[in-house]
Design a protein around this motif. Structure first.
Motif, PDB file in Angstrom:
ATOM      1  N   LYS A   1       0.822  -1.203   0.000  1.00 51.11           N
ATOM      2  CA  LYS A   1       0.000   0.000   0.000  1.00 51.11           C
ATOM      3  C   LYS A   1       0.858   1.257   0.000  1.00 51.11           C
ATOM      4  CE  LYS A   1      -4.028  -2.025   2.297  1.00 51.11           C
ATOM      5  NZ  LYS A   1      -4.901  -2.006   3.504  1.00 51.11           N
ATOM      6  N   GLU A   2       1.999   1.204   0.697  1.00 52.16           N
ATOM      7  CA  GLU A   2       2.876   2.372   0.774  1.00 52.16           C
ATOM      8  C   GLU A   2       3.502   2.713  -0.570  1.00 52.16           C
ATOM      9  OE1 GLU A   2       5.624   1.359   3.787  1.00 52.16           O
ATOM     10  OE2 GLU A   2       4.311   1.927   5.455  1.00 52.16           O
ATOM     11  N   VAL A   3       3.711   1.689  -1.402  1.00 50.80           N
ATOM     12  CA  VAL A   3       4.294   1.934  -2.727  1.00 50.80           C
ATOM     13  C   VAL A   3       3.218   2.094  -3.789  1.00 50.80           C
ATOM     14  CG1 VAL A   3       6.422   0.750  -2.159  1.00 50.80           C
ATOM     15  CG2 VAL A   3       4.541  -0.533  -3.203  1.00 50.80           C
ATOM     16  N   GLY A   4       1.970   2.198  -3.336  1.00 51.50           N
ATOM     17  CA  GLY A   4       0.873   2.439  -4.267  1.00 51.50           C
ATOM     18  C   GLY A   4       0.315   1.207  -4.921  1.00 51.50           C
ATOM     19  N   ASN A   5       0.675   0.031  -4.434  1.00 50.76           N
ATOM     20  CA  ASN A   5       0.149  -1.215  -4.992  1.00 50.76           C
ATOM     21  C   ASN A   5      -0.664  -1.909  -3.921  1.00 50.76           C
ATOM     22  OD1 ASN A   5      -0.428  -3.614  -6.220  1.00 50.76           O
ATOM     23  ND2 ASN A   5       1.693  -4.337  -6.315  1.00 50.76           N
ATOM     24  N   GLY A   6      -1.959  -1.755  -3.998  1.00 48.25           N
ATOM     25  CA  GLY A   6      -2.829  -2.345  -2.986  1.00 48.25           C
ATOM     26  C   GLY A   6      -3.067  -3.821  -3.179  1.00 48.25           C
ATOM     27  N   GLY A   7      -2.419  -4.389  -4.177  1.00 48.57           N
ATOM     28  CA  GLY A   7      -2.604  -5.818  -4.399  1.00 48.57           C
ATOM     29  C   GLY A   7      -3.366  -6.125  -5.670  1.00 48.57           C
ATOM     30  N   ASP A   8      -3.734  -5.074  -6.449  1.00 47.73           N
ATOM     31  CA  ASP A   8      -4.461  -5.304  -7.687  1.00 47.73           C
ATOM     32  C   ASP A   8      -3.601  -6.091  -8.661  1.00 47.73           C
ATOM     33  OD1 ASP A   8      -6.505  -3.844  -6.642  1.00 47.73           O
ATOM     34  OD2 ASP A   8      -5.906  -1.951  -7.592  1.00 47.73           O
ATOM     35  N   GLY A   9      -4.170  -7.148  -9.204  1.00 46.46           N
ATOM     36  CA  GLY A   9      -3.468  -7.971 -10.173  1.00 46.46           C
ATOM     37  C   GLY A   9      -2.537  -8.989  -9.557  1.00 46.46           C
ATOM     38  N   GLN A  10      -2.377  -8.950  -8.246  1.00 49.94           N
ATOM     39  CA  GLN A  10      -1.495  -9.902  -7.576  1.00 49.94           C
ATOM     40  C   GLN A  10      -2.277 -11.131  -7.136  1.00 49.94           C
ATOM     41  OE1 GLN A  10       0.809  -8.238  -4.433  1.00 49.94           O
ATOM     42  NE2 GLN A  10       1.478 -10.204  -3.619  1.00 49.94           N
ATOM     43  N   ILE A  11      -1.670 -12.272  -7.293  1.00 51.76           N
ATOM     44  CA  ILE A  11      -2.316 -13.509  -6.859  1.00 51.76           C
ATOM     45  C   ILE A  11      -2.343 -13.545  -5.339  1.00 51.76           C
ATOM     46  CG2 ILE A  11      -2.191 -16.028  -6.856  1.00 51.76           C
ATOM     47  CD1 ILE A  11      -0.851 -15.878  -9.575  1.00 51.76           C
ATOM     48  N   LYS A  12      -3.507 -13.750  -4.768  1.00 54.60           N
ATOM     49  CA  LYS A  12      -3.661 -13.747  -3.318  1.00 54.60           C
ATOM     50  C   LYS A  12      -3.777 -15.171  -2.793  1.00 54.60           C
ATOM     51  CE  LYS A  12      -6.053  -9.284  -3.108  1.00 54.60           C
ATOM     52  NZ  LYS A  12      -7.266  -8.565  -2.628  1.00 54.60           N
ATOM     53  N   ASP A  13      -3.205 -15.392  -1.628  1.00 56.68           N
ATOM     54  CA  ASP A  13      -3.407 -16.680  -0.969  1.00 56.68           C
ATOM     55  C   ASP A  13      -4.635 -16.595  -0.081  1.00 56.68           C
ATOM     56  OD1 ASP A  13      -2.627 -15.410   1.457  1.00 56.68           O
ATOM     57  OD2 ASP A  13      -0.523 -15.823   1.005  1.00 56.68           O
ATOM     58  N   LEU A  14      -4.981 -17.704   0.550  1.00 51.57           N
ATOM     59  CA  LEU A  14      -6.197 -17.756   1.361  1.00 51.57           C
ATOM     60  C   LEU A  14      -6.145 -16.774   2.530  1.00 51.57           C
ATOM     61  CD1 LEU A  14      -8.909 -19.022   2.098  1.00 51.57           C
ATOM     62  CD2 LEU A  14      -7.673 -20.848   3.277  1.00 51.57           C
ATOM     63  N   LEU A  15      -4.974 -16.636   3.143  1.00 55.12           N
ATOM     64  CA  LEU A  15      -4.851 -15.714   4.267  1.00 55.12           C
ATOM     65  C   LEU A  15      -5.082 -14.276   3.820  1.00 55.12           C
ATOM     66  CD1 LEU A  15      -4.345 -15.311   7.214  1.00 55.12           C
ATOM     67  CD2 LEU A  15      -1.881 -15.456   6.804  1.00 55.12           C
ATOM     68  N   ASP A  16      -4.617 -13.920   2.615  1.00 53.53           N
ATOM     69  CA  ASP A  16      -4.879 -12.588   2.079  1.00 53.53           C
ATOM     70  C   ASP A  16      -6.379 -12.341   1.925  1.00 53.53           C
ATOM     71  OD1 ASP A  16      -2.420 -11.227   1.740  1.00 53.53           O
ATOM     72  OD2 ASP A  16      -1.917 -12.536   0.066  1.00 53.53           O
ATOM     73  N   VAL A  17      -7.082 -13.316   1.385  1.00 54.82           N
ATOM     74  CA  VAL A  17      -8.524 -13.186   1.182  1.00 54.82           C
ATOM     75  C   VAL A  17      -9.245 -13.001   2.513  1.00 54.82           C
ATOM     76  CG1 VAL A  17     -10.599 -14.356   0.356  1.00 54.82           C
ATOM     77  CG2 VAL A  17      -8.474 -14.519  -0.958  1.00 54.82           C
ATOM     78  N   LEU A  18      -8.862 -13.795   3.504  1.00 53.03           N
ATOM     79  CA  LEU A  18      -9.499 -13.685   4.817  1.00 53.03           C
ATOM     80  C   LEU A  18      -9.179 -12.349   5.485  1.00 53.03           C
ATOM     81  CD1 LEU A  18      -8.861 -17.313   6.159  1.00 53.03           C
ATOM     82  CD2 LEU A  18     -10.989 -16.390   5.221  1.00 53.03           C
ATOM     83  N   LEU A  19      -7.948 -11.864   5.316  1.00 48.54           N
ATOM     84  CA  LEU A  19      -7.591 -10.561   5.888  1.00 48.54           C
ATOM     85  C   LEU A  19      -8.311  -9.423   5.179  1.00 48.54           C
ATOM     86  CD1 LEU A  19      -3.754 -11.029   6.541  1.00 48.54           C
ATOM     87  CD2 LEU A  19      -5.577 -10.831   8.253  1.00 48.54           C
ATOM     88  N   ASP A  20      -8.551  -9.572   3.875  1.00 45.42           N
ATOM     89  CA  ASP A  20      -9.343  -8.570   3.155  1.00 45.42           C
ATOM     90  C   ASP A  20     -10.723  -8.431   3.793  1.00 45.42           C
ATOM     91  OD1 ASP A  20      -7.381  -7.910   1.361  1.00 45.42           O
ATOM     92  OD2 ASP A  20      -8.107  -9.252  -0.224  1.00 45.42           O
ATOM     93  N   ILE A  21     -11.343  -9.563   4.084  1.00 45.05           N
ATOM     94  CA  ILE A  21     -12.670  -9.546   4.711  1.00 45.05           C
ATOM     95  C   ILE A  21     -12.591  -8.973   6.117  1.00 45.05           C
ATOM     96  CG2 ILE A  21     -14.600 -10.984   5.473  1.00 45.05           C
ATOM     97  CD1 ILE A  21     -13.858 -12.962   3.250  1.00 45.05           C
ATOM     98  N   HIS A  22     -11.563  -9.359   6.853  1.00 44.69           N
ATOM     99  CA  HIS A  22     -11.389  -8.895   8.243  1.00 44.69           C
ATOM    100  C   HIS A  22     -11.215  -7.381   8.314  1.00 44.69           C
ATOM    101  CE1 HIS A  22      -9.835  -8.571  12.319  1.00 44.69           C
ATOM    102  NE2 HIS A  22      -8.689  -8.082  11.856  1.00 44.69           N
ATOM    103  N   GLU A  23     -10.480  -6.811   7.354  1.00 46.19           N
ATOM    104  CA  GLU A  23     -10.173  -5.381   7.380  1.00 46.19           C
ATOM    105  C   GLU A  23     -11.236  -4.518   6.711  1.00 46.19           C
ATOM    106  OE1 GLU A  23      -6.397  -5.301   5.517  1.00 46.19           O
ATOM    107  OE2 GLU A  23      -5.336  -6.302   7.164  1.00 46.19           O
TER     108      GLU A  23
END
Length: 435
Positions: free
Chosen positions: A184-206
């Motif tokens: 996020k600090e470098v301006g890449n919020g994760g768009d286009g990046q392959i996410k693992d399951l923990l990333d998906v769950l943290l997206d929902i959590h946040e």
């Protein structure tokens, strides 16, 4: 002092006699209320003594005498039951458990356990300890007198395992959160990046606007479920399949011929090849029929119901014996034979069309309905792909020069081998195809 001792003895005898009388009265009432047939129960422990040493085998024997539906008392709880060059030898099960851990860990946290030997051993030990503890018989769950006592020390062991897992997950979550913050600090919020399951769950959590609310404890519990369900079971199925193939060299040879014809020797088998490997699929189905990873499915009735004319009261535990169903001669010809061809022949009442996803109640290794295993597709992909690669790439020699391996089972919540499958893998392909 002697008087006190005699008083205690008298009190114990009084309680025992009272328990027997109450049991007898309740037994008469149960018979009048048209409950399923039941073996003779003992005071306090009920029918627990009839379920050793391996519960699904013991239940199968009882069903041959009392019928497909029985009423059992597990202590105080009512239950119903329905039916590379040649190298050294390796413990195949242990290596496959590491492989399964790596697959699940990569999906969850984008890293394999083998990247850190200490962490790999930590995860393996955690999974094994949890599976062993879950498979233990806990007297406090079934005998009302011990409900609030940790008689066997399982509560203490459970807390120790939970604390170890919590420490591991806190570390993983912290690492993910730090990496997400950097993006996020470098301006890449994760768009286009392959996410693992923990990333998906943290997206929902946040996400405060998410319809689903997840706490960190929810995330940890979910990931623990995935680790437990996705590692030991897949590894166990592959081990049972390989053991059957070693004991049936004609089946092994036919599977190898199919793989060689479809894939050849210039590359390794891939997931996309599975649709063209019908005999391999039949081998996996036959393995799951005879050796279901979860031999007993446990459910609890939420309300009173009637099955086959028998009254089943609410809060009754139901044990569905998947192991026995897969060996029922009413549904399977020569049920104890390992014969994958039964799933290819059109002559056996359309058995070739049978699927293992819960639509056919005489083949339910993954359960059925809303409570069926949500990871069925993943499990089949992992089992079939890795079994195919093991058949394609290696000859498997049993340690000690034996031509066959024993098929003895070990007690537990999952169907494991009583003895490790120790083999010497001998490469078939020269040169070995690139990965």
């Amino acid at each position: 002092m002697a008087d006190y001792y005699q008083d205690y003895i008298l009190l114990f005898i009084t309680c025992l006699v009272s328990t027997i009388v109450v049991r007898a009265i309740l037994s008469r009432k149960r018979n009048k209320s048209n409950r399923p047939p039941s073996p003779q129960a003992l005071p306090i422990i009920g029918h627990l003594h009839l379920l050793s040493p391996i519960p699904h085998q013991a239940l199968h024997k009882l069903s041959t005498r009392y019928g497909p539906i029985m009423h059992l008392f597990l202590g105080s709880v009512p239950s119903a039951c329905s039916q590379e060059r040649e190298g050294g030898a390796i413990d195949v099960g242990r290596e496959l458990l590491t492989l399964s851990n790596n697959v699940v860990s990569r999906m969850i946290m984008s890293q394999t356990c083998s990247e850190d030997d200490s962490e790999a051993e930590e995860v393996r030990k955690l999974v094994q300890d949890t599976v062993l503890l879950i498979g233990k018989f806990n007297v406090s769950d079934f005998v009302c007198f011990f409900k609030n006592w940790d008689v066997q020390g399982f509560g203490k062991r459970l807390k120790e395992i939970r604390d170890r897992f919590d420490t591991m997950m806190e570390r993983a979550i912290k690492e993910h959160q730090e990496e997400r913050k950097k993006r996020k600090e470098v301006g890449n919020g994760g768009d286009g990046q392959i996410k693992d399951l923990l990333d998906v769950l943290l997206d929902i959590h946040e996400n405060e606007n998410s319809d689903i609310k997840l706490t960190k404890e929810n995330i940890k519990a979910f990931i623990l479920d995935v680790f437990m369900a996705g590692t030991d079971t897949a590894a166990s199925t592959i081990v049972w399949a390989l053991a059957e193939l070693i004991n049936h060299p004609d089946v092994m040879e036919r599977a190898r011929e199919e793989i060689d014809a479809v894939i050849g020797s210039g590359r390794l088998v891939e997931e996309s090849d599975l649709v063209n490997l019908s005999y391999l699929q039949a081998i996996v189905k036959e393995t799951l029929r005879i050796h279901p990873t979860g031999p007993l499915i446990v459910r609890e009735s939420s309300e009173s119901c009637t099955i086959w004319g028998y009254e089943i009261p609410p809060k009754t535990q139901l044990f569905v014996n998947v192991w026995a169903i897969g060996r029922d001669p009413k549904h399977w010809e020569n049920p104890l034979e390992f014969r994958p061809e039964r799933f290819l022949s059109e002559e056996e009442n359309g058995k070739s069309q049978l699927d293992v996803r819960g639509q056919y109640f005489h083949l339910i290794p993954f359960g059925s309905g809303r409570r069926g295993c949500p990871g069925t597709s993943l499990a089949l992909q992992v089992v079939q792909t890795n079994l195919a690669a093991m058949i394609q790439c290696f000859e498997w020699k049993v340690k000690g020069g034996n031509e066959t391996v024993d098929m003895e089972e070990k007690p537990g919540i999952t169907l494991s081998r009583a003895h490790p499958l120790v083999c010497v893998p001998v490469p078939r392909l020269n040169p070995f195809p690139p990965l």
